[in-house]
Design a protein around this motif. Structure first.
Motif, PDB file in Angstrom:
ATOM      1  N   THR A 157      26.489 -37.910  -3.259  1.00 54.74           N
ATOM      2  CA  THR A 157      26.454 -36.541  -3.758  1.00 54.74           C
ATOM      3  C   THR A 157      25.015 -36.062  -3.811  1.00 54.74           C
ATOM      4  N   SER A 164      28.351 -42.035 -10.940  1.00 58.92           N
ATOM      5  CA  SER A 164      28.658 -41.907  -9.515  1.00 58.92           C
ATOM      6  C   SER A 164      27.952 -42.977  -8.689  1.00 58.92           C
ATOM      7  N   ASP A 525      29.619 -32.100  -6.868  1.00 62.22           N
ATOM      8  CA  ASP A 525      30.629 -31.719  -5.886  1.00 62.22           C
ATOM      9  C   ASP A 525      31.129 -30.306  -6.203  1.00 62.22           C
ATOM     10  N   TYR A 528      34.893 -29.904  -6.939  1.00 62.05           N
ATOM     11  CA  TYR A 528      35.506 -30.656  -8.037  1.00 62.05           C
ATOM     12  C   TYR A 528      36.062 -29.726  -9.118  1.00 62.05           C
TER      13      TYR A 528
END
Length: 591
Positions: A157, A164, A525, A528
């Motif tokens: 990302t 993450s 993101d 998302y």
């Protein structure tokens, strides 16, 4: 359990689990809950290691959250169900989770002492240990990789977080061919595979995880140890890997929550060590800082990457709205008096309620059988029949509850490219005009505002309640809105929908007024939060709540249509467009 890390010989009864055998177990029927799969899981575990697993169902989470698989000694605790996974997906997940825990039992060592390790270090050591036991298990049973690898879907990302990066590292370690450009992950992969000759010793997991934890700490990435969730979903909660020595005070701190008031000694002095004072039972209530929020609810959040909801992922915190100067709003209402009258003329005639059957009508869609029978008898007896022999349905009253949900994020401080007006001012003016029109039409309505400061602080403001008259105080709260923080709209939609669900109205309308694309500082993101809002809006629609959006961003058509649906988005760039917007909205509600 063996501590030398040697892979056990394949069970001679089946000659080893390969790819075909793994698939055959996944197709085995019998439901997707633990109570319907327990026998199948026992067969599967016995086939893997030649020893029947000791399986038990885990107690339900008292907060209603999703439990992961866990283990304590030889006992494996499985959740009653994996919510969000049904059918073959649910069965496959149970088998993958059982195989992972059994890899710990067969290739693990004694529990690691937590000591003074930080939560980030504990999480990373656990991640390395997960990868170590899985690789050792796949040496003897290579088919297990086909169970575990499909759950590793983390991708790079633009703005990585600690969580993450850990999910990406888990994928990089189980799939060596997967390319990840991050330097920290490259270093972790190198350290892990260079230690392959020593994988039999769990101490290497602690050494590598400790080094990586130090590096990650220097990157200044935030890590919430209390809310950290092990990824991916088939892996256990890692509690079986650690031995924690905690004092009573530390245990109590784990469940500490902000309270609206505190109990303090009556004299205001802090308690002294040693024996309690004579007036220890005298207390007084000390209110919290009015600027501090109070957590009131937790909500799931839809993760489109894994195709499932992260349960209890967001915390909704209610804050006291600031009071502003309502003078400009009074001037606005005076200046736009004609505009307000046009809106009332659109809203007031609309009949939004259950249809009422009207009998003995001169015309209608159907015969009124009782009236028709009476007319026939009158005609045969020589009397003049009553011509009112029809029935029809009409809406003769209003039965509508409306909740206006305003976007109070920092992006609303931007100027509208059409009117040059601050977007937040346009929101406030639109809400003020709509509120006056709804009040004059007799509809019950409430006004809320929201913004967010990451998932643990989705801020919610009560501007006006349903039972509260729309007066000076509500307009002062409305005028006091200040654009700040981010736009995590999904949690706000869910809570507003929960409020509307309690109303006893025929129709329930949630009207969102927003300017831009959902965003938050802990989400990189862009899809998302859009997908989460879409999932929340669809769930509310299934529950009978009409969700519409007034979009103030002329360039936001794509994502607004994605979240709410093209027919449920109305674009307004000038306050003069509100009457036609209201007309379109009420036409859709009555058709």
């Amino acid at each position: 359990m063996p501590e030398d890390g040697a892979a056990p010989a394949a069970n001679p009864a089946h000659g080893g689990i390969g790819r075909w055998e793994v698939s055959s177990f996944a197709r085995f029927g019998g439901g997707d809950r633990f109570d319907t799969l327990e026998r199948q899981l026992a067969y599967f575990g016995t086939a893997l290691w030649g020893l029947a697993p000791l399986l038990r169902v885990a107690a339900a989470d008292p907060d209603g959250g999703q439990r992961r698989t866990s283990f304590s000694g030889p006992t494996i605790l499985a959740p009653a169900t994996f919510r969000g996974y049904s059918g073959a997906q649910g069965r496959h997940l149970y088998l993958a989770a059982l195989a992972h825990v059994q890899a710990h039992l067969h290739h693990g060592g004694r529990r690691f002492p937590a000591g003074s390790l930080k939560p980030m270090q504990i999480a990373l050591i656990s991640l390395i240990e997960d990868a170590r036991v899985e690789h050792l298990a796949m040496r003897g049973l290579p088919g297990l990789g086909h169970y575990w690898q499909p759950y590793h879907v983390a991708e790079p990302t633009a703005s990585p977080t600690a969580a993450s990066l850990m999910a990406r590292l888990a994928r990089a370690l189980i799939a060596p061919d997967h390319a990840d450009p991050d330097g920290w992950i490259a270093k972790a992969r190198r350290l892990f595979f260079e230690a392959e000759p020593e994988w039999h010793d769990p101490a290497n997991s602690r050494r590598i995880g400790g080094l990586l934890g130090n590096d990650l700490g220097q990157m200044r990435l935030q890590f919430d140890g209390l809310r950290h969730v092990v990824e991916p979903v088939y892996r256990d909660d890692n509690k079986g890997l650690w031995h924690f020595e905690r004092t009573g005070d530390e245990a109590a701190d784990d469940d500490a929550l902000p309270l609206p008031a505190r109990l303090e000694p009556d004299d205001g002095k802090p308690p002294q060590s040693g024996s309690p004072p004579d007036d220890a039972d005298k207390v007084r209530l000390t209110p919290i800082d009015p600027e501090a929020g109070i957590p009131i609810a937790r909500y799931p959040e839809w993760d489109h990457l894994i195709g499932a909801a992260r349960l209890d992922w967001t915390t909704l915190v209610e804050y006291q709205p600031a009071l502003g100067d309502a003078g400009p709003l009074a001037l606005l209402l005076h200046r736009h008096h004609a505009l307000l009258e046009r809106m009332v003329g659109v809203i007031q005639p609309a009949r939004i309620s259950r249809s009422t059957r009207l009998r003995r009508q001169p015309d209608g869609e159907e015969f009124d059988l009782d009236a028709a029978l009476t007319a026939t008898i009158d005609q045969r007896t020589g009397l003049t029949p009553d011509p009112r022999i029809y029935t029809r349905f009409e809406r003769r009253m209003r039965d509508l509850s409306v909740l206006l949900l305003l976007d109070g994020s920092r992006s609303t401080n931007d100027r509208s490219p059409v009117s040059g007006q601050r977007v937040l001012d346009l929101e406030i003016e639109a809400a003020a005009l709509l509120a006056r029109a709804l009040e004059r039409s007799g509809d019950l309505f409430a006004i809320r505002a929201f913004c967010s400061n990451k998932r643990d602080d989705v801020r919610y403001y009560r501007i006006k309640d349903f039972a509260e008259p729309h007066g000076a105080l509500a307009e002062q709260r409305l005028a006091g809105l200040a654009g700040e923080y981010s736009t995590r709209i999904g949690a706000a939609l869910r809570h507003a929908g929960a409020e509307l669900a309690l109303r006893q109205s025929y129709r329930k309308l949630l009207l969102v007024i927003t300017d831009g694309e959902p965003s938050d500082i802990d989400i990189a993101d862009r899809k998302y939060l859009v997908e989460d809002a879409r999932h929340a809006a669809h769930a509310l629609a299934r529950d009978g709540i009409d969700v519409f959006c007034i979009g103030l961003d002329g360039e936001g058509e794509n994502y607004l249509h994605r979240m709410f649906g093209a027919r449920r988005v109305l674009h307004v760039d000038r306050i003069e467009k509100l009457p036609e917007c209201a007309a379109a909205l009420y036409v859709r509600l009555t058709t």
